[in-house]
Scaffold this motif. Structure first.
Motif, PDB file in Angstrom:
ATOM      1  N   HIS A   2      56.172 112.243  60.839  1.00  0.00           N
ATOM      2  CA  HIS A   2      55.359 112.719  61.949  1.00  0.00           C
ATOM      3  C   HIS A   2      56.117 113.764  62.738  1.00  0.00           C
ATOM      4  O   HIS A   2      57.318 113.671  62.929  1.00  0.00           O
ATOM      5  CB  HIS A   2      54.981 111.558  62.865  1.00  0.00           C
ATOM      6  N   GLU A   4      54.788 114.885  65.846  1.00  0.00           N
ATOM      7  CA  GLU A   4      54.252 114.945  67.204  1.00  0.00           C
ATOM      8  C   GLU A   4      55.377 115.107  68.220  1.00  0.00           C
ATOM      9  O   GLU A   4      56.425 114.489  68.098  1.00  0.00           O
ATOM     10  CB  GLU A   4      53.455 113.685  67.565  1.00  0.00           C
ATOM     11  N   CYS A   9      51.257 114.916  71.431  1.00  0.00           N
ATOM     12  CA  CYS A   9      51.028 113.478  71.278  1.00  0.00           C
ATOM     13  C   CYS A   9      49.830 113.033  72.118  1.00  0.00           C
ATOM     14  O   CYS A   9      49.818 113.217  73.337  1.00  0.00           O
ATOM     15  CB  CYS A   9      52.279 112.714  71.703  1.00  0.00           C
ATOM     16  N   ASN A  89      52.084 104.126  63.168  1.00  0.00           N
ATOM     17  CA  ASN A  89      52.032 104.910  61.932  1.00  0.00           C
ATOM     18  C   ASN A  89      51.246 106.197  62.116  1.00  0.00           C
ATOM     19  O   ASN A  89      51.590 107.229  61.553  1.00  0.00           O
ATOM     20  CB  ASN A  89      51.395 104.095  60.797  1.00  0.00           C
ATOM     21  N   MET A  90      50.184 106.130  62.890  1.00  0.00           N
ATOM     22  CA  MET A  90      49.346 107.308  63.127  1.00  0.00           C
ATOM     23  C   MET A  90      49.848 108.120  64.316  1.00  0.00           C
ATOM     24  O   MET A  90      49.783 109.338  64.294  1.00  0.00           O
ATOM     25  CB  MET A  90      47.891 106.887  63.359  1.00  0.00           C
ATOM     26  N   VAL A  91      50.305 107.429  65.337  1.00  0.00           N
ATOM     27  CA  VAL A  91      50.829 108.089  66.538  1.00  0.00           C
ATOM     28  C   VAL A  91      52.184 107.446  66.842  1.00  0.00           C
ATOM     29  O   VAL A  91      52.230 106.320  67.331  1.00  0.00           O
ATOM     30  CB  VAL A  91      49.872 107.920  67.746  1.00  0.00           C
ATOM     31  N   PRO A  92      53.277 108.142  66.528  1.00  0.00           N
ATOM     32  CA  PRO A  92      54.598 107.555  66.738  1.00  0.00           C
ATOM     33  C   PRO A  92      55.008 107.591  68.219  1.00  0.00           C
ATOM     34  O   PRO A  92      55.913 108.322  68.622  1.00  0.00           O
ATOM     35  CB  PRO A  92      55.507 108.416  65.862  1.00  0.00           C
ATOM     36  N   HIS A  97      48.952  96.995  70.686  1.00  0.00           N
ATOM     37  CA  HIS A  97      47.540  96.618  70.637  1.00  0.00           C
ATOM     38  C   HIS A  97      47.466  95.116  70.899  1.00  0.00           C
ATOM     39  O   HIS A  97      48.186  94.344  70.258  1.00  0.00           O
ATOM     40  CB  HIS A  97      46.947  96.890  69.248  1.00  0.00           C
ATOM     41  N   TRP A 113      41.602  96.135  61.220  1.00  0.00           N
ATOM     42  CA  TRP A 113      41.639  97.394  60.487  1.00  0.00           C
ATOM     43  C   TRP A 113      41.352  97.205  58.996  1.00  0.00           C
ATOM     44  O   TRP A 113      41.240  98.173  58.264  1.00  0.00           O
ATOM     45  CB  TRP A 113      42.999  98.071  60.672  1.00  0.00           C
TER      46      TRP A 113
END
Length: 152
Positions: A2, A4, A9, A89-92, A97, A113
């Motif tokens: 990633h 970002e 981000c 994993n998608m947004v480091p 959650h 998911w």
């Protein structure tokens, strides 16, 4: 890998969040997921990817917030289970959650998911019989989160 940066981000540049509570280090938001009322995120404000990127005191502060929110969700919504996940994993960018789960939700016992575990037609029953009652308790839940975090 990633790439970002804080400028790119989405968790560093929040938009359209339903903010429940915040301090200088983290914020708690309600996730708008129609199938999972009470879904909440605790987001570290500074751009950090892993828990071990934080000094020990900051880690403890963040985890205490996660545990406080979990307890508030349990106290007010009374789910069968709370799922905790810190994936990144998608947004480091560090975020947790917190997902209240019920045995009759669409994915139970699998993660939210995953592919649905139950027939979506059965989910209509979940919508009609449970979702409205759980959603009605969300203002109380959010007030409990605010109160509990303010006392720490």
């Amino acid at each position: 890998m990633h790439t970002e940066t804080p400028a790119s981000c989405p968790l560093c540049q929040p938009q359209d969040e339903t903010l429940i509570w915040h301090d200088e280090q983290f914020r708690v938001i309600a996730v708008d997921d129609p199938a999972y009322p009470g879904f909440t995120r605790v987001i570290w404000n500074a751009h950090a990817a892993e828990m071990t990127d934080l000094p020990p005191a900051a880690r403890a502060h963040l985890m205490q917030a996660v545990w406080t929110v979990e307890q508030a969700l349990r106290d007010t919504l009374q789910p069968h289970k709370i799922n905790l996940a810190s994936l990144g994993n998608m947004v480091p960018h560090l975020h947790w959650h917190l997902i209240p789960r019920w045995q009759d939700d669409l994915h139970f016992p699998d993660p939210v998911w995953a592919a649905p575990k139950h027939d979506p037609a059965r989910h209509v029953i979940w919508h009609d019989s449970r979702l409205k009652a759980i959603r009605a308790r969300l203002p109380e839940c959010h007030a409990h989160i605010r109160s509990a975090l303010a006392l720490r």
